[in-house]
Design a protein around this motif. Structure first.
Motif, PDB file in Angstrom:
ATOM      1  N   ALA A   1       0.835  -1.209   0.000  1.00  0.00           N
ATOM      2  CA  ALA A   1       0.000   0.000   0.000  1.00  0.00           C
ATOM      3  C   ALA A   1       0.867   1.255   0.000  1.00  0.00           C
ATOM      4  O   ALA A   1       2.085   1.188   0.207  1.00  0.00           O
ATOM      5  CB  ALA A   1      -0.912   0.012   1.220  1.00  0.00           C
ATOM      6  N   ASP A   2       0.223   2.385  -0.236  1.00  0.00           N
ATOM      7  CA  ASP A   2       0.854   3.702  -0.026  1.00  0.00           C
ATOM      8  C   ASP A   2       2.146   3.901  -0.825  1.00  0.00           C
ATOM      9  O   ASP A   2       3.151   4.376  -0.286  1.00  0.00           O
ATOM     10  CB  ASP A   2       1.084   3.937   1.477  1.00  0.00           C
ATOM     11  CG  ASP A   2      -0.231   4.031   2.236  1.00  0.00           C
ATOM     12  OD1 ASP A   2      -0.855   5.085   2.206  1.00  0.00           O
ATOM     13  OD2 ASP A   2      -0.658   3.006   2.832  1.00  0.00           O
ATOM     14  N   PHE A   3       2.090   3.571  -2.118  1.00  0.00           N
ATOM     15  CA  PHE A   3       3.238   3.847  -2.986  1.00  0.00           C
ATOM     16  C   PHE A   3       3.402   5.361  -3.210  1.00  0.00           C
ATOM     17  O   PHE A   3       4.504   5.840  -3.425  1.00  0.00           O
ATOM     18  CB  PHE A   3       3.055   3.157  -4.349  1.00  0.00           C
ATOM     19  CG  PHE A   3       3.317   1.677  -4.325  1.00  0.00           C
ATOM     20  CD1 PHE A   3       2.477   0.802  -3.645  1.00  0.00           C
ATOM     21  CD2 PHE A   3       4.408   1.149  -5.002  1.00  0.00           C
ATOM     22  CE1 PHE A   3       2.728  -0.566  -3.631  1.00  0.00           C
ATOM     23  CE2 PHE A   3       4.671  -0.219  -4.987  1.00  0.00           C
ATOM     24  CZ  PHE A   3       3.828  -1.073  -4.300  1.00  0.00           C
TER      25      PHE A   3
ATOM     26  N   GLY B   1      -4.882   1.150  -1.468  1.00  0.00           N
ATOM     27  CA  GLY B   1      -4.954   2.588  -1.585  1.00  0.00           C
ATOM     28  C   GLY B   1      -3.704   3.423  -1.480  1.00  0.00           C
ATOM     29  O   GLY B   1      -2.638   2.958  -1.084  1.00  0.00           O
ATOM     30  N   ASP B   2      -3.859   4.692  -1.913  1.00  0.00           N
ATOM     31  CA  ASP B   2      -2.770   5.662  -2.010  1.00  0.00           C
ATOM     32  C   ASP B   2      -1.613   5.109  -2.848  1.00  0.00           C
ATOM     33  O   ASP B   2      -0.444   5.314  -2.541  1.00  0.00           O
ATOM     34  CB  ASP B   2      -2.296   6.132  -0.622  1.00  0.00           C
ATOM     35  CG  ASP B   2      -3.288   7.101   0.026  1.00  0.00           C
ATOM     36  OD1 ASP B   2      -4.334   7.387  -0.599  1.00  0.00           O
ATOM     37  OD2 ASP B   2      -3.030   7.562   1.134  1.00  0.00           O
ATOM     38  N   LEU B   3      -2.011   4.448  -3.925  1.00  0.00           N
ATOM     39  CA  LEU B   3      -1.023   3.995  -4.897  1.00  0.00           C
ATOM     40  C   LEU B   3      -0.413   5.216  -5.585  1.00  0.00           C
ATOM     41  O   LEU B   3       0.765   5.249  -5.899  1.00  0.00           O
ATOM     42  CB  LEU B   3      -1.728   3.108  -5.932  1.00  0.00           C
ATOM     43  CG  LEU B   3      -0.919   1.989  -6.534  1.00  0.00           C
ATOM     44  CD1 LEU B   3      -0.411   1.067  -5.456  1.00  0.00           C
ATOM     45  CD2 LEU B   3      -1.734   1.221  -7.561  1.00  0.00           C
TER      46      LEU B   3
ATOM     47  N   GLY C   1      -7.577   5.125  -2.112  1.00  0.00           N
ATOM     48  CA  GLY C   1      -7.496   5.766  -0.800  1.00  0.00           C
ATOM     49  C   GLY C   1      -7.802   7.255  -0.853  1.00  0.00           C
ATOM     50  O   GLY C   1      -8.344   7.748  -1.843  1.00  0.00           O
ATOM     51  N   ASN C   2      -7.420   7.973   0.187  1.00  0.00           N
ATOM     52  CA  ASN C   2      -7.758   9.402   0.238  1.00  0.00           C
ATOM     53  C   ASN C   2      -6.926  10.227  -0.749  1.00  0.00           C
ATOM     54  O   ASN C   2      -7.398  11.246  -1.253  1.00  0.00           O
ATOM     55  CB  ASN C   2      -7.614   9.951   1.668  1.00  0.00           C
ATOM     56  CG  ASN C   2      -6.248   9.729   2.276  1.00  0.00           C
ATOM     57  OD1 ASN C   2      -5.822   8.592   2.459  1.00  0.00           O
ATOM     58  ND2 ASN C   2      -5.550  10.808   2.592  1.00  0.00           N
ATOM     59  N   HIS C   3      -5.698   9.786  -1.040  1.00  0.00           N
ATOM     60  CA  HIS C   3      -4.887  10.535  -2.005  1.00  0.00           C
ATOM     61  C   HIS C   3      -5.264  10.234  -3.451  1.00  0.00           C
ATOM     62  O   HIS C   3      -5.120  11.093  -4.315  1.00  0.00           O
ATOM     63  CB  HIS C   3      -3.395  10.222  -1.803  1.00  0.00           C
ATOM     64  CG  HIS C   3      -2.764  11.022  -0.717  1.00  0.00           C
ATOM     65  ND1 HIS C   3      -2.124  12.218  -0.934  1.00  0.00           N
ATOM     66  CD2 HIS C   3      -2.701  10.797   0.617  1.00  0.00           C
ATOM     67  CE1 HIS C   3      -1.679  12.702   0.212  1.00  0.00           C
ATOM     68  NE2 HIS C   3      -2.015  11.857   1.169  1.00  0.00           N
ATOM     69  N   ASP C   4      -5.687   9.001  -3.705  1.00  0.00           N
ATOM     70  CA  ASP C   4      -5.998   8.601  -5.088  1.00  0.00           C
ATOM     71  C   ASP C   4      -7.455   8.164  -5.186  1.00  0.00           C
ATOM     72  O   ASP C   4      -7.788   7.174  -5.823  1.00  0.00           O
ATOM     73  CB  ASP C   4      -5.055   7.487  -5.555  1.00  0.00           C
ATOM     74  CG  ASP C   4      -5.096   6.252  -4.655  1.00  0.00           C
ATOM     75  OD1 ASP C   4      -5.744   6.308  -3.584  1.00  0.00           O
ATOM     76  OD2 ASP C   4      -4.475   5.228  -5.015  1.00  0.00           O
TER      77      ASP C   4
ATOM     78  N   LEU D   1      -8.869  -2.548   2.431  1.00  0.00           N
ATOM     79  CA  LEU D   1      -9.454  -1.239   2.730  1.00  0.00           C
ATOM     80  C   LEU D   1      -8.401  -0.195   3.073  1.00  0.00           C
ATOM     81  O   LEU D   1      -7.420  -0.475   3.772  1.00  0.00           O
ATOM     82  CB  LEU D   1     -10.413  -1.361   3.928  1.00  0.00           C
ATOM     83  CG  LEU D   1     -11.687  -2.186   3.698  1.00  0.00           C
ATOM     84  CD1 LEU D   1     -12.388  -2.443   5.029  1.00  0.00           C
ATOM     85  CD2 LEU D   1     -12.620  -1.466   2.731  1.00  0.00           C
ATOM     86  N   HIS D   2      -8.652   1.011   2.612  1.00  0.00           N
ATOM     87  CA  HIS D   2      -7.874   2.163   3.052  1.00  0.00           C
ATOM     88  C   HIS D   2      -8.609   2.763   4.237  1.00  0.00           C
ATOM     89  O   HIS D   2      -9.787   3.076   4.147  1.00  0.00           O
ATOM     90  CB  HIS D   2      -7.760   3.181   1.921  1.00  0.00           C
ATOM     91  CG  HIS D   2      -6.617   4.130   2.087  1.00  0.00           C
ATOM     92  ND1 HIS D   2      -5.322   3.790   1.796  1.00  0.00           N
ATOM     93  CD2 HIS D   2      -6.578   5.400   2.541  1.00  0.00           C
ATOM     94  CE1 HIS D   2      -4.529   4.815   2.055  1.00  0.00           C
ATOM     95  NE2 HIS D   2      -5.265   5.804   2.508  1.00  0.00           N
ATOM     96  N   GLY D   3      -7.947   2.893   5.348  1.00  0.00           N
ATOM     97  CA  GLY D   3      -8.636   3.433   6.519  1.00  0.00           C
ATOM     98  C   GLY D   3      -7.678   3.595   7.681  1.00  0.00           C
ATOM     99  O   GLY D   3      -6.525   3.164   7.628  1.00  0.00           O
TER     100      GLY D   3
ATOM    101  N   GLY E   1      -4.423  -0.074   4.278  1.00  0.00           N
ATOM    102  CA  GLY E   1      -3.493   0.941   3.792  1.00  0.00           C
ATOM    103  C   GLY E   1      -3.804   2.249   4.475  1.00  0.00           C
ATOM    104  O   GLY E   1      -4.919   2.456   4.947  1.00  0.00           O
ATOM    105  N   HIS E   2      -2.827   3.121   4.548  1.00  0.00           N
ATOM    106  CA  HIS E   2      -2.944   4.509   5.017  1.00  0.00           C
ATOM    107  C   HIS E   2      -1.796   4.878   5.953  1.00  0.00           C
ATOM    108  O   HIS E   2      -1.240   5.958   5.827  1.00  0.00           O
ATOM    109  CB  HIS E   2      -4.270   4.796   5.730  1.00  0.00           C
ATOM    110  CG  HIS E   2      -4.444   6.248   6.103  1.00  0.00           C
ATOM    111  ND1 HIS E   2      -4.460   7.254   5.164  1.00  0.00           N
ATOM    112  CD2 HIS E   2      -4.569   6.865   7.304  1.00  0.00           C
ATOM    113  CE1 HIS E   2      -4.624   8.422   5.782  1.00  0.00           C
ATOM    114  NE2 HIS E   2      -4.675   8.212   7.078  1.00  0.00           N
ATOM    115  N   ILE E   3      -1.461   3.995   6.901  1.00  0.00           N
ATOM    116  CA  ILE E   3      -0.370   4.296   7.829  1.00  0.00           C
ATOM    117  C   ILE E   3       0.946   3.864   7.168  1.00  0.00           C
ATOM    118  O   ILE E   3       1.030   2.753   6.648  1.00  0.00           O
ATOM    119  CB  ILE E   3      -0.567   3.542   9.163  1.00  0.00           C
ATOM    120  CG1 ILE E   3      -1.935   3.861   9.776  1.00  0.00           C
ATOM    121  CG2 ILE E   3       0.562   3.855  10.140  1.00  0.00           C
ATOM    122  CD1 ILE E   3      -2.117   5.254  10.294  1.00  0.00           C
TER     123      ILE E   3
HETATM  124 MN   LIG Z   1      -3.907   7.607   3.009  1.00  0.00          MN
END
Ligand SMILES: [Mn+2]
Length: 363
Positions: free
Chosen positions: A10-12, A56-58, A88-91, A159-161, A188-190
């Motif tokens: 996650a979070d690339f 998420g936040d790929l 996620g929140n960024h993407d 899930l992104h959370g 994903g997220h942290i």
């Molecule tokens: Mn995020």
């Protein structure tokens, strides 16, 4: 072989601006981020993953470079198993997002609804539950009131959370997870690996980001191999980052040579990594420029910071009935009140140099 092997990443934050770097350096770093996708695909093949989950936040934002779109479809399409992705929140998913704009390879599924959805993988006897962010903020838990049906399938979440609570990034409580009936929840997220956690009967983890982007994301970064076997879950952290950000403190107290002290404190093989070295302790002002020249070949990137304090014997002239004595008496009392105030420390160094006509005065 376990019942199911999952590769969880996650979070690339692809196409991050890298605002602190020059345009050329930033471009190079974005290129290195894209290479992580190839590394991920190679790992999926080598470890014979049966499912890849990307919660998420790929991407770092809704703007992306054409090279990134190409790299995404090429790398994810080269993975010989299903790849599921929850924005996620960024993407977050929108008609303008990379997720709607691209034609994805057949093995890739992007969750695009703001509601929790089920995606069945009958060949794995597995159901994956995912949800997309559809805006940069989301104040509801994707698992609120959710309980997976007992239908013989293995139920997995993607899930992104945010499990830390109290934020607008899809807050997920331990109670939500405990009553979800999910065997594993891929989060994903942290940006820091969480270790394998458990809430009720549900295992969960954040892999963290696969490569740090600054000194707030230091240390080893990577992805998770998750083995699910008879309802029990085990994880293996696999470092993926080719470059790490590291912060190293070196105490110069009593050291004859600052360079020697730094070299003694360095681990081997630092040449691919980006270091910030903090010089601490008590001593003469280290010559940062010459240290940087001597050390720069050993790092991909290096910054040195001087946090040293003045040596005690510097104050010995304070009893003198001279301007220097007066200056030192005033400054010593200020420095004692606030020993970590760097401005006072600098004021003493420069003030003394000016009074004594030393070369530091030219600074
Ligand atoms: Mn995020």
């Amino acid at each position: 072989m376990p019942m199911l092997r999952i590769l969880h990443a996650a979070d690339f934050h692809l196409d991050s601006p890298f605002a602190g770097l020059t345009p050329e350096q930033a471009q190079r770093r974005r290129g290195e981020q894209r290479e992580l996708l190839e590394d991920l695909a190679a790992l999926a093949r080598a470890e014979q993953a049966e499912l890849v989950l990307l919660p998420g936040d790929l991407l770092d934002g809704d703007r992306f470079y054409p090279e990134t779109a190409q790299a995404l479809t090429r790398a994810l399409g080269s993975i010989p198993c299903p790849v599921l992705l929850s924005p996620g929140n960024h993407d977050f998913f929108s008609p303008q997002s990379v997720y709607a704009a691209l034609t994805w390879p057949e093995n890739v599924h992007v969750f695009s609804s703001g509601e929790l959805e089920r995606f069945d993988l009958p060949e794995l006897n597995c159901a994956v539950w995912g949800r997309a962010f559809t805006a940069p903020r989301e104040d509801t838990s994707p698992l609120a009131g959710f309980s997976a049906p007992r239908d013989g399938a293995l139920h997995i979440g993607c899930l992104h959370g945010d499990t830390t609570g109290g934020t607008d990034y899809a807050p997920i409580s331990p109670e939500d997870m405990a009553q979800s009936g999910l065997t594993y929840l891929a989060l994903g997220h942290i940006h820091q690996y969480s270790g394998l956690q458990k809430a009720g009967g549900t295992y969960w983890a954040y892999p963290g980001c696969p490569q740090g982007r600054g000194f707030d994301e230091t240390g080893e970064k990577g992805v998770l191999l998750v083995d699910v076997d008879e309802g029990s879950v085990s994880t293996r952290f696999v470092p993926l980052a080719r470059r790490r950000y590291e912060i190293l403190s070196v105490d110069l107290t009593g050291e004859e040579s600052a360079l020697g002290a730094i070299e003694a404190a360095l681990p081997p093989n630092t040449q691919d990594h980006i270091y910030r070295i903090l010089l601490t302790g008590e001593g003469e002002t280290p010559d940062l420029a010459s240290l940087e020249r001597a050390l720069s070949g050993r790092f991909y990137g290096l910054t040195l910071r001087d946090h040293t304090r003045l040596p005690r014997d510097l104050w010995r002239r304070r009893e003198e009935d001279t301007l220097t004595g007066l200056f030192l008496r005033e400054m010593q009392s200020l420095c004692e009140q606030e020993p970590d105030n760097e401005v006072y420390q600098l004021a003493v160094r420069f003030g003394l140099a000016a009074l004594e006509g030393g070369e530091d005065a030219a600074l």
